[in-house]
Write a protein that holds these residues in place. Structure first.
Motif, PDB file in Angstrom:
ATOM      1  N   ARG A 123      13.471   7.172  -6.157  1.00 44.59           N
ATOM      2  CA  ARG A 123      13.867   5.904  -5.527  1.00 44.59           C
ATOM      3  C   ARG A 123      13.382   5.911  -4.079  1.00 44.59           C
ATOM      4  N   PHE A 124      12.584   4.902  -3.709  1.00 44.55           N
ATOM      5  CA  PHE A 124      12.048   4.762  -2.360  1.00 44.55           C
ATOM      6  C   PHE A 124      12.744   3.600  -1.662  1.00 44.55           C
ATOM      7  N   THR A 125      12.942   3.725  -0.370  1.00 38.52           N
ATOM      8  CA  THR A 125      13.547   2.611   0.357  1.00 38.52           C
ATOM      9  C   THR A 125      12.549   1.502   0.630  1.00 38.52           C
ATOM     10  N   ASP A 133      -7.111  -0.967   5.918  1.00 32.55           N
ATOM     11  CA  ASP A 133      -6.425  -2.035   5.179  1.00 32.55           C
ATOM     12  C   ASP A 133      -4.918  -1.969   5.424  1.00 32.55           C
ATOM     13  N   ALA A 134      -4.544  -1.736   6.683  1.00 37.66           N
ATOM     14  CA  ALA A 134      -3.136  -1.596   7.040  1.00 37.66           C
ATOM     15  C   ALA A 134      -2.315  -2.741   6.448  1.00 37.66           C
ATOM     16  N   ALA A 135      -1.172  -2.363   5.883  1.00 35.61           N
ATOM     17  CA  ALA A 135      -0.375  -3.333   5.139  1.00 35.61           C
ATOM     18  C   ALA A 135       1.060  -3.325   5.635  1.00 35.61           C
ATOM     19  N   GLU A 136       1.793  -4.318   5.183  1.00 34.26           N
ATOM     20  CA  GLU A 136       3.207  -4.404   5.510  1.00 34.26           C
ATOM     21  C   GLU A 136       4.004  -3.457   4.625  1.00 34.26           C
ATOM     22  N   PRO A 137       5.070  -2.876   5.153  1.00 33.11           N
ATOM     23  CA  PRO A 137       5.960  -2.080   4.303  1.00 33.11           C
ATOM     24  C   PRO A 137       6.479  -2.913   3.143  1.00 33.11           C
ATOM     25  N   GLY A 138       6.677  -2.243   2.006  1.00 31.91           N
ATOM     26  CA  GLY A 138       7.179  -2.939   0.835  1.00 31.91           C
ATOM     27  C   GLY A 138       6.095  -3.381  -0.127  1.00 31.91           C
ATOM     28  N   THR A 139       4.839  -3.036   0.167  1.00 34.62           N
ATOM     29  CA  THR A 139       3.737  -3.350  -0.743  1.00 34.62           C
ATOM     30  C   THR A 139       3.356  -2.085  -1.514  1.00 34.62           C
ATOM     31  N   HIS A 140       2.562  -2.250  -2.560  1.00 37.85           N
ATOM     32  CA  HIS A 140       2.168  -1.096  -3.375  1.00 37.85           C
ATOM     33  C   HIS A 140       1.153  -0.248  -2.620  1.00 37.85           C
ATOM     34  N   TYR A 150       4.110   9.484   2.317  1.00 39.91           N
ATOM     35  CA  TYR A 150       3.269   9.752   3.486  1.00 39.91           C
ATOM     36  C   TYR A 150       2.012   8.876   3.468  1.00 39.91           C
ATOM     37  N   TYR A 151       1.403   8.714   2.300  1.00 43.77           N
ATOM     38  CA  TYR A 151       0.228   7.839   2.181  1.00 43.77           C
ATOM     39  C   TYR A 151       0.604   6.406   2.536  1.00 43.77           C
ATOM     40  N   ASP A 152       1.793   5.990   2.105  1.00 44.39           N
ATOM     41  CA  ASP A 152       2.267   4.656   2.443  1.00 44.39           C
ATOM     42  C   ASP A 152       2.461   4.523   3.955  1.00 44.39           C
TER      43      ASP A 152
END
Length: 798
Positions: A747-749, A387-394, A182-184
């Motif tokens: 495991r996360f997608t 600091d919106a980021a792209e999916p797949g980052t930490h 959810y944080y992601d």
């Protein structure tokens, strides 16, 4: 309570069995959790033990939730369910692997319809791998995860731990994974599917064989011999005037204090006894001396004297004593609450305190005829972070964490943030080193440090000086989180507690862990995991029977790992809340509260039916045949659990005894428990001619829960763990060889696996942090080093 950190977060809970406590933890933290049940109620409503007409595990795991009953075979009800999910932030479910698609109810279909949704799918073995369709029970997971092989006394059969510990592990890790997803989403705008395996949760997160370990690991043999480890001397239990106490002599100073209390006997004056392995080797001579000293004193007297001398000692309490304990009542850990209409019991309230208030039990589990509104409140406004980021980052990229945590609890807590991208600075003082650093062997790095301190940087600073504390406050002014687990009041006494830090940084989140919490008569007691579980009733139930004086939990440090994970969940919830209101929070986690929540089923049963709870060994009071059974070979064992009549019929087919399917002695569950010895004999005869893996495979293929007892090295070649890439290699320049290490628990997608940057040596990054973050010039830096305020890596350690 509208000020809980997850207020406004919407969760749909479609769990039944392992994982139900995930939604309870999220609800405790303020989430609006709507539990969906089928007509007639979930199967877990009938889970034993049942007292006063209620399932105790169900009542505890489903408090604070709302309930809606829906028949998903009905078009109208299915439409209502899909509307419910459409308004949710998180969906937690226990759909079995292989559930047919096409009805719009599978995890993948939910995510396809709502790409911003976080879908947490909990199962026994995960959604992929050769065991994906297998049945899991707590005892099966214990056997297959390596826990069982280390539990029990030498020369005896392996011993199952008390019920509840596996479910807790799954629930806490699922709550962490749900909030991490959810944080992601709040960073990236995208949801994802999270695959939680109860098996991997316990392998990697309960008390891992290839993960951060307690100091007792210094006395463990590396060749993993047959039989149970001789662990009684790791954290010994000794007789005293009114029962038993446990003692933990880990640090050199603790041993020296004990040596003085004993009158400095000449046979133990050699400095070699300053080391844990030397004391283990001499336990047959040392422990009788200590027991003789303790014989005339009560548990409370010994604990008090130990505290005065700096020696960790804890009493071993039985469940009835825990329920009557003054400290747990004063701390608010145990409260009297209504679990069902007219049924009041003493229960564990919840895991954590936030800003001085416990986030715990608010209302009882609702009945199966409840009719909750879809969503009754407007959710809190939580936009994408700046600091919106792209999916797949930490997810934690950009967060700064100041980590004062020590030993197992501290290592596990800090690692959760370091592994997911936070800039974690481990703050160390070489004069008072982290206990994990003291457990190294010869000139090599401690494996626990390599596992637990990876992905961090290390700052050496003496916080016992005014200037050292000033430097820490300067770092805290721009930090997001401070993590610590000292005796309550330590941070405040140093001027770096939450009240002081929030004056300079209102956004700071401070997590302060301890053994027994900051309130109540035990608030200053010394505590490690082994002492905590002894004081909470776990140790008393972790033995073969009530008449056994020996305890069998010496090889574990539970609840350290889970306590650290509980704190991580609370910190993450506070980070989520901060996105809405911008304020920090003070979080308090007592390891004792973690243990008591896990033991809640037994404590509530004892509260409702005094005298009903005792150590049951490997016997399941509510099922038969069920337990740990010998197989062909030397010290080879298999766990089998016949849950119901269907399992019994399947078992009789597998073992070639169809004639017993409708036998009057065994056909119904209550008759099998009455004739337990005969049912066990039938199963044992069949198992004695098969290896554990052969037996496990045959039974699981028939749908009967079974698990071979696995030793730690065998985990590395387990076909299911291998298929799911559960282990990788962790390298460090000071390690003689790479270490097997967990890749992940869930495991996360979208969320990537953790990096594996080597753990720093003490003070290794002091100059970089002092100059780069604190802004010191070279002259100031040299002066601080000369005065012992800053402590860079010593030349001899390079």
């Amino acid at each position: 309570m509208t000020d809980l950190p997850l207020t406004g977060v919407r969760v749909v809970d479609v769990t039944d069995g392992l994982g139900e406590s995930c939604g309870r933890f999220l609800a405790d933290l303020g989430a609006d959790v709507v539990r969906v049940e089928r007509p007639g109620g979930s199967a877990s409503r009938r889970t034993e033990p049942i007292e006063s007409g209620i399932s105790i595990p169900f009542a505890l795991d489903n408090a604070n939730k709302r309930v809606v009953v829906l028949d998903l075979d009905s078009d109208a009800h299915r439409s209502r369910f899909l509307d419910l999910v459409a308004g949710a932030d998180i969906l937690v479910e226990t759909t079995l692997a292989g559930t047919p698609a096409g009805r719009g109810l599978s995890p993948a279909e939910h995510l396809e319809r709502h790409p911003e949704l976080v879908v947490v799918s909990i199962s026994g073995f995960g959604q992929t791998g050769p065991y994906a369709d297998w049945a899991a029970t707590e005892s099966v997971i214990y056997a297959m995860s390596g826990v069982l092989s280390r539990s029990g006394e030498p020369g005896r059969e392996p011993l199952l731990p008390p019920a509840g510990l596996v479910e807790q592990s799954v629930g806490v890790h699922a709550a962490w994974s749900a909030l991490l997803g959810y944080y992601d989403r709040l960073r990236t705008g995208s949801g994802q599917l999270v695959d939680i395996s109860a098996f991997e949760t316990v392998v990697h997160g309960f008390d891992p064989g290839f993960g951060v370990q307690g100091s007792a690991a210094a006395g463990r043999r590396d060749d993993f011999p047959r039989g149970r480890p001789d662990a009684a001397n790791f954290y010994p239990v000794l007789r005293c005037a009114d029962g038993q106490v446990r003692i933990c002599l880990l640090a050199k100073r603790q041993w020296r204090a004990m040596f003085s209390w004993l009158g400095e006997p000449a046979e133990f004056a050699d400095p070699a006894f300053d080391t844990i392995p030397a004391r283990f080797a001499a336990a047959d001579r040392l422990h009788p001396l200590i027991e003789e000293l303790f014989a005339g004193r009560t548990r409370d007297e010994l604990v008090a004297e130990g505290a005065a001398r700096g020696i960790p000692i804890g009493g071993v309490l039985r469940p009835a004593e825990v329920l009557a304990n003054e400290h747990f009542a004063a701390a608010g850990t145990l409260v009297d609450a209504e679990l069902a209409p007219g049924v009041t019991a003493r229960i564990p309230s919840g895991y954590v305190k936030i800003d001085g208030r416990r986030a715990g039990f608010r209302h009882r589990a609702q009945s199966a005829d409840a009719a909750a509104d879809l969503w009754s409140e407007t959710p809190a406004a939580r936009e994408l972070t700046s600091d919106a980021a792209e999916p797949g980052t930490h997810p934690f990229t950009g967060l700064r964490v100041l980590d004062l945590g020590v030993v197992v609890f501290g290592a596990e807590l800090g690692r959760q943030f370091a592994d997911h991208g936070a800039h974690v600075i481990k703050v160390e003082n070489r004069d008072f080193p982290d206990g994990l650093r003291q457990s190294k062997r010869k000139d090599t790095l401690s494996p626990s440090v390599a596992w637990g301190h990876r992905n961090r940087r290390s700052l050496g600073v003496n916080l016992r000086t005014d200037e050292g504390r000033k430097l820490f406050r300067q770092l805290a002014a721009d930090a997001d989180v401070v993590l610590a687990n000292f005796k309550p009041g330590t941070l405040d006494s140093m001027g770096i507690g939450y009240d002081e830090l929030r004056k300079i940084n209102p956004r700071i989140i401070v997590s302060d862990g301890s053994a027994f919490g900051s309130t109540g008569p035990w608030n200053t007691r010394l505590g490690y995991g082994p002492l905590v579980r002894a004081a909470c009733g776990v140790s008393a139930l972790w033995r073969y029977s009530d008449s056994d004086t020996g305890l069998s939990d010496g090889s574990t440090v539970y609840p350290d790992h889970i306590g650290g994970q509980v704190a991580a969940v609370a910190v993450l919830a506070a980070l989520i809340a901060r996105l809405s209101h911008g304020r920090g929070a003070e979080i308090e986690v007592a390891q004792a509260d973690t243990a008591l929540v896990a033991l809640g089923g037994q404590l509530v049963r004892e509260s409702l039916a005094p005298g009903s709870v005792s150590a049951v060994g490997n016997t399941d009071p509510f099922a038969a045949p069920a337990g740990v059974y010998p197989c062909a070979g030397d010290d080879e064992w298999c766990v089998v659990t016949v849950r119901d009549d269907r399992d019994w019929r399947s078992l009789t087919r597998v073992i070639g005894r169809d004639d017993l399917a409708d036998d009057a002695r065994f056909g119904l569950a209550d008759r099998r428990t009455e004739n337990r010895e005969e049912a066990d004999k039938v199963l044992t005869e069949w198992l004695s001619e098969r290896t554990p893996v052969e037996a496990m495979t045959a039974l699981q293929e028939a749908g009967v829960p079974a698990g071979a007892m696995v030793r730690l090295p065998e985990l590395l070649t387990d076909p299911h763990l291998s298929a799911r890439d559960a282990y990788t290699q962790l390298e460090h320049p000071l390690l003689p060889a790479p270490l097997p290490t967990a890749v992940r628990v869930a495991r996360f997608t979208s969320i990537p696996d953790a990096p594996l940057h080597p753990a720093p040596l003490p003070g290794a990054d002091t100059h970089e942090i002092a100059v780069g973050l604190l802004g010191l010039d070279d002259a100031e830096y040299r002066r601080f080093v000369a005065d012992g305020i800053l402590q860079p890596l010593e030349e001899s350690a390079r």
